[in-house]
Write an enzyme that holds these catalytic residues in place. Sequence first.
Site, PDB file in Angstrom:
ATOM      1  N   GLY A   1       0.824  -1.194   0.000  1.00 10.63           N
ATOM      2  CA  GLY A   1       0.000   0.000   0.000  1.00 10.63           C
ATOM      3  C   GLY A   1       0.862   1.251   0.000  1.00 10.63           C
ATOM      4  O   GLY A   1       1.982   1.274  -0.523  1.00 10.63           O
ATOM      5  N   SER A   2       0.358   2.300   0.641  1.00 10.52           N
ATOM      6  CA  SER A   2       1.012   3.607   0.562  1.00 10.52           C
ATOM      7  C   SER A   2       2.341   3.689   1.291  1.00 10.52           C
ATOM      8  O   SER A   2       3.060   4.684   1.148  1.00 10.52           O
ATOM      9  CB  SER A   2       0.069   4.691   1.083  1.00 10.52           C
ATOM     10  N   THR A   3       2.707   2.674   2.087  1.00 11.78           N
ATOM     11  CA  THR A   3       4.043   2.721   2.687  1.00 11.78           C
ATOM     12  C   THR A   3       5.125   2.709   1.608  1.00 11.78           C
ATOM     13  O   THR A   3       6.222   3.234   1.823  1.00 11.78           O
ATOM     14  CB  THR A   3       4.272   1.547   3.664  1.00 11.78           C
TER      15      THR A   3
END
Length: 465
Positions: free
Chosen positions: A208-210
């Site tokens: 995801g956005s990590t």
Amino acid sequence: MKWDRDELAALRLAGYAAIAAALVFVGALVYWQAFRDDLNSHPANPRLAAALAAPGRGRILDRDGHVLAQSLPDGRRVYRTAATAHVVGYLSGRYGAQGAELAFNDELIGRRGGDWLAALRSEVLRGAPEGFDVRLTIDLDVQMAAALALGNRPGAAVALDVRTGDVLAMVSWPNWDPNAFADEAPALLDDPKAPLLNRATQGLYPPGSTFKVVTAAAALSEGLVTPETIVVCDEAYVISGYTVSCGNVPQGPGTYPFRDAFAYSVNAVFARLGVELGWQPLLRTARAFGFESPIPFELPTASSQVVAGHSPLSDALLASTAFGQGELLVTPLQMALVAAAVANDGLLPQPRLLAGVYEGGRRTEGPPAPRARRVLDARVAGELRSMMADVVAKGQANLGPLKMPAAGKTGTAETGRGTAHAWFIGFAPVDAPKVAVAVIVEDGGRGGEVAAPVAGAILQAALVP
């Protein structure tokens, strides 16, 4: 008594044969004990089974000397807590060994890998050497805090010293009771939830956005943006028929600094940035962080993936990869290392589990020397730290009990099953980072609400006396 020539020749031949046999024996011993000492820790080695009943097997300790595993006088191996099960592992006459029990088996039975003289003494005298104690980098207090914060939710958490790479905590759920392993092993092996899998080092998940930390690192390194560059996102970004939303930013579609697109995790901005950046700079940066290669570590690790197999490197795939979806698969340990490198001025530490080997309280072997390699320019690392601090300062991550400024990146990674994994990676304190963390809660939902409080509890335990 006189020996005739034929008898002397026969005696001489017998002597040569005896010498040759002895040389073969010693040579084989040297080969299998020194050059093939990897077999000493192979899970199928029957000597591991014999080691189970050896009361002289060394203890496994945490970094402060708390006993995590030890042998009773009758040879039974007992373990302190299930919270360290995936790190300490198990030792079974039937099922072999895992974890530190396997990784440091030579030390625990009192033999160092490659010590062929000790092996020869053991073979000839058949004496069981007294085992060495092995001290791990794990901090039991931090480990227990991580286990308590994660609870009974499937997932994993890792905490690292950003300078040395010491693993302070490594938790994976579901776990098992190592003291009941012999009885429960068949059920554990057949369990579809895979409780024996160390999700921290071998679990592979979409980040995801990590992963936007990696994309931002590549873009900042290439001079494509700065934290203050004004970016534009009106309604959506469309690439090859693939539409990415401009949502998330409080002020709505429009223009704002890149640091806001990072803090509020605007997928469309990162999709466009990824396409402008191109595959090669993004792959080069990800590989510098360690993606697509095994992580050097004492426990088995899985390699994180950017692209699967021979997938065409299309612009649409690049766009989705840049904001953390696509075909990305990562381990929590890998993402903890990403956070640690940003915290450590761009130097990526090598994780380590061994804090030392002890004999009767005297250290006979210290931990491996810290190793780090530069993966980011210090300026870029500083810009990323500033942007990751904004994520927390702007309320995108609820770090729960943590009582000091921290930095991080949240992630809500779509699973393809209608659910999302909750992620958080980060570090603290902001001004002088000491500890980096990565947390994933499987199917947990929003990372800032679900994974971040777990990370906050871990950082609090690690940094506040």
